[in-house]
Design an enzyme around this catalytic site. Structure first.
Site, short mmCIF file in Angstrom:
data_model
loop_
_atom_site.label_atom_id
_atom_site.label_comp_id
_atom_site.label_asym_id
_atom_site.label_seq_id
_atom_site.Cartn_x
_atom_site.Cartn_y
_atom_site.Cartn_z
N PHE A 1 0.85 -1.19 0.00
CA PHE A 1 0.00 0.00 0.00
C PHE A 1 0.88 1.24 0.00
O PHE A 1 1.71 1.41 0.89
CB PHE A 1 -0.93 0.04 1.23
CG PHE A 1 -1.87 1.21 1.19
CD1 PHE A 1 -3.13 1.07 0.60
CD2 PHE A 1 -1.50 2.46 1.67
CE1 PHE A 1 -3.99 2.17 0.52
CE2 PHE A 1 -2.36 3.55 1.58
CZ PHE A 1 -3.60 3.40 1.01
N ASP B 1 9.16 3.23 1.84
CA ASP B 1 7.94 3.93 2.25
C ASP B 1 7.74 3.70 3.74
O ASP B 1 7.27 2.64 4.17
CB ASP B 1 6.76 3.38 1.43
CG ASP B 1 5.42 3.99 1.85
OD1 ASP B 1 5.33 4.58 2.95
OD2 ASP B 1 4.45 3.85 1.08
N LYS C 1 2.08 10.45 8.40
CA LYS C 1 1.37 9.94 9.59
C LYS C 1 1.91 10.53 10.90
O LYS C 1 1.66 11.68 11.18
CB LYS C 1 1.41 8.41 9.59
CG LYS C 1 0.45 7.81 8.54
CD LYS C 1 0.21 6.35 8.81
CE LYS C 1 -0.61 5.66 7.75
NZ LYS C 1 -2.04 5.65 8.04
N THR D 1 2.33 24.63 -5.27
CA THR D 1 2.11 25.89 -4.56
C THR D 1 2.67 25.85 -3.14
O THR D 1 3.49 26.67 -2.76
CB THR D 1 0.61 26.23 -4.50
OG1 THR D 1 0.14 26.44 -5.83
CG2 THR D 1 0.37 27.52 -3.69
#
Lengths: 508, 508
Positions: B230, B336, B367, B392
């Site tokens: 994931f 990750d 997280k 931005t």
């Protein structure tokens, strides 16, 4: 410039501050050096006590202190796109400060994302609450564990300003993921329709192929966007962005289609028929792609004014035509109001200028909202099962509370009306300047669109650089546009300072 | 359970609170009803005065007040994935409160994203500063207008805990865009290499084709991920996510490859040879894909522990093998750490458990950091021109300041060590419970990985539901895993309460 002054009937000289004034002066501040004798132009009251009276340019920008700080920052953070290092604790209202003590009138406003001024006192109050502290410390996974006051925060904030006809929201973090989650909603809606409705289960083939990134589970469908559009820079949004090669080079993209955006000729009143034809051709291109592209578009995404792509405008009639086409072909219309939304065009949402018969299917927002997401109304745009549109945070209650405070401030000071009025005034001033300097200010656009004004410059990058030396921070868009993106608290006396600066630049 | 107690030598009965205790009791609170006579197990001191002594279950969850609130929220916000509505102002430490006055020990912690407890007093202090107020009100476009103190905020926060060998960061908003910007960096790096270096200009063909979403400008390259991985749910990250069909159905995806992830057999000590073979086969699959896939992978992305996909672990040797393979084939290794990072495995970064010879090329985080981004070290991962990796906001200084306060709190209380120790204790307790109830607690995993512990349950969803009724909020992962994701302030006396609750569930 005499004729401009006469035309605009404004800007008493007494309210000017020259660059040689090295001590900042402030409206209404108590300090000895800060008294201001003369009111701003038109006798209007400044929104904020303590806002500087005008820019101060002490050094070249960047100055010596800033140069050292940039050198240091570059060791840990890429500074090659740095425009100006700021000291935000010393910035206030429409003015941005830098470490060398320079103070510029900011009509770029963090790429159009500061709504009600630096150091806004009302926002400061809204931050000093236990609700905000809790939102920051106890950030929830909103989809799983929303707080008991989340509905109230939505209703008194994000949903209070929902575009007409849209009463639901899916919250996100920034413009890119706001658009991408809207695209996901569009794909799920389309496949649900193709399956025969929300109650029809996924097929075994759908399920198995989705895990392999293959059709039909990962469908051969597309989002249709326009040439010179900008919708973000993650993989899905970037596939719909067509602004500049530097945004797209070396990044894999979906083979999604792009339609011609009408590139109007200016001044509009001189090209009425020609522009109508240009818009009709663009709409024909949209219809051709919808009906023939090998990856059928399930949605069209469009900016009310193409911003990053160069401030390209189209008429309300064009957008009404686009709405009609999407209805005709059962394709969703997503209006990307990330840059145009929250008041800058003199309406809260820019698409209000169009008088659509039916609302857009989704409207995405971010920037001045300081939060992000997409509005929708049709219940079918809620996917048929939970966890299909989901992620850990699903937005940010702290920023939603901030947006609520921004909305309150907009209402308190009637800032959308202010922006419509001051925009008209500013447009008139630049129009006059353009008449006097037709080779320097070209294709002026944004009439009746609040302060969302732009023009082309034959030496744009030099123009922007020079602006800093005369006390103004201005941004560009596309290849040659100078884009004005003042905050909603930009008033006539600020417009006067800006007009004077523009005159200095084009005369130099 | 007697044997478990004997084995663990812990949990004096005096520290228990039963569900029938309807008035909350707190450690060290001043209120009349709040005095606690007995210390927690091992005589350890609770980290926070005022933390409840134990869970309180007053009503079914959701209770009557909450049910009404959910019904109301559903009118404006999709609540079908709602797990539990919370009152965060009444939540504290490891305990989450709901509107009906229930108070649960929370070992799910907002999908593993609350680091140092609800209502943490130190974070509260860090929020009440002018620097934080300015960061919230004056949110900068970091790439263009960074603040003068941004380098300092990075150095004393995000970069202070940078993984060994990685001294740069690109900041982002959440896990999905942290991964996607890392992927973008990987694609740009690869194409730069193919062109012959940073100084080689883009070809006309690159430039023109990129604007058409076609190769070579939009390259035919890929990111290689693992089955059951994931990595997020935007279009690029979702193309590397392979957790569940419900995450992927109906969303277009890139035709990127997936490698077999080693699915180890438990208990590990009984399957040493078999598991080694499983890992060798997985590595062979990686190499096969790298060398043969029609869209060459420029990076492999991997979680130290596959979390959403079911808490799948692999050995340090597997990851060292993966690092060797990526080095051999000049492919980047992206780790990750969105869920595993920031202390939960008993190391600050989970990949520290591997003792790699060379660091990963990029490490992504979010997280518990409450901010997000990717770390890197190789200067070639800075794209060769500005504005290639840009948006931005490019992150969020307010959240970076919050992460700095979290890091300070982790250091002050030595929470990584705490998590390593209490994890060992908790694992021992569950191991004992699993021996007594082998049909209920299977494939226990996470030994030596702090509190990052999981096991399979034959009736998982029922298990999670029942947990609430005995005062604990627990999450699941994959199809049948019960995953424990306590905060870093989870102590032995909390582990005792959790173990007692688990025993109740498996006995019922």
């Amino acid at each position: 410039m005499a004729s401009l002054r006469a035309a605009a009937r404004l800007r008493p000289a007494a309210s000017r501050v020259t660059n040689s004034t090295l001590q900042p002066r402030f409206y209404g501040a108590a300090g000895a050096a800060a008294a201001v004798q003369s009111p701003p132009s038109f006798g209007e009251q400044p929104f904020f006590r303590g806002e500087p009276v005008g820019p101060i340019v002490r050094t070249a920008i960047p100055g010596p202190i800033t140069k050292k700080a940039i050198e240091d920052l570059d060791k840990v953070f890429d500074t090659r796109s740095l425009n100006m290092m700021a000291n935000y604790q010393k910035s206030f209202g429409n003015y941005i400060a830098d470490p060398d003590g320079n103070l510029l009138l900011d009509v770029y406003a963090q790429i159009a994302s500061i709504p009600v001024g630096y150091g806004n006192p009302s926002l400061h109050q809204a931050i000093l609450t236990e609700q905000m502290a809790s939102a920051l410390i106890n950030r929830p996974a909103l989809g799983n564990f929303p707080s008991h006051d989340w509905a109230d925060i939505l209703r008194t904030g994000i949903l209070k300003v929902a575009p007409k006809g849209l009463d639901q929201v899916f919250t996100a973090m920034a413009g890119s993921d706001a658009n991408e989650t809207a695209y996901k909603a569009a794909f799920m809606w389309r496949r649900q329709y193709e399956r025969g409705g929300a109650n029809v289960e996924f097929s075994e083939e759908d399920i198995a192929s989705s895990m392999l990134n293959q059709a039909p589970g990962a469908p051969q469908l597309s989002i249709l966007s326009f040439k010179t559009a900008f919708h973000g820079r993650l993989f899905g949004s970037l596939s719909t962005t067509r602004s500049k090669p530097i945004h797209k080079l070396d990044i894999p993209a979906f083979d999604w289609p792009q339609a011609t955006f009408p590139l109007l000729k200016y001044p509009l009143e001189d090209y009425v028929e020609e522009n109508a034809k240009i818009e009709a051709e663009a709409l024909a291109d949209v219809e051709r792609i919808i009906t023939t592209h090998h990856l059928p578009p399930c949605a069209v995404v469009v900016e009310p004014i193409q911003s990053e792509g160069g401030d390209n405008h189209a008429s309300p009639a064009f957008f009404r035509g686009l709405r009609a086409l999407t209805k005709k072909h059962n394709v969703l219309m997503i209006v990307d109001e990330v840059q145009t939304g929250v008041g800058a065009t003199g309406k809260f949402w820019a698409h209000e200028h169009w008088n659509l018969e039916t609302p857009p299917d989704m409207v995405t927002f971010s920037k001045k909202a300081q939060t992000a997401g997409y509005y929708f109304g049709n219940p079918e745009l809620r996917p048929n099962k939970p966890y299909r549109q989901f992620n850990t945070w699903m937005g940010d209650p702290a920023r939603a509370i901030l947006f609520r405070a921004i909305i309150d401030e907009i209402e308190r000071l009637d800032l959308v009306t202010n922006t419509a009025n001051v925009g008209e005034y500013l447009y008139g001033g630049i129009e006059q300047l353009a008449k006097e300097h037709p080779g320097e200010i070209m294709n002026l656009r944004g009439k009746g669109q609040g302060t969302f004004i732009a023009f082309d410059s034959p030496r744009r990058d030099e123009f922007l650089k020079k602006a800093k030396s005369v006390g103004v921070n201005i941004g560009g868009s596309g290849e040659r546009a100078v884009r004005l993106r003042p905050m909603l608290i930009f008033q006539r006396h600020h417009a006067d300072i800006l007009l004077e600066a523009l005159e200095k630049i084009v005369r130099s």
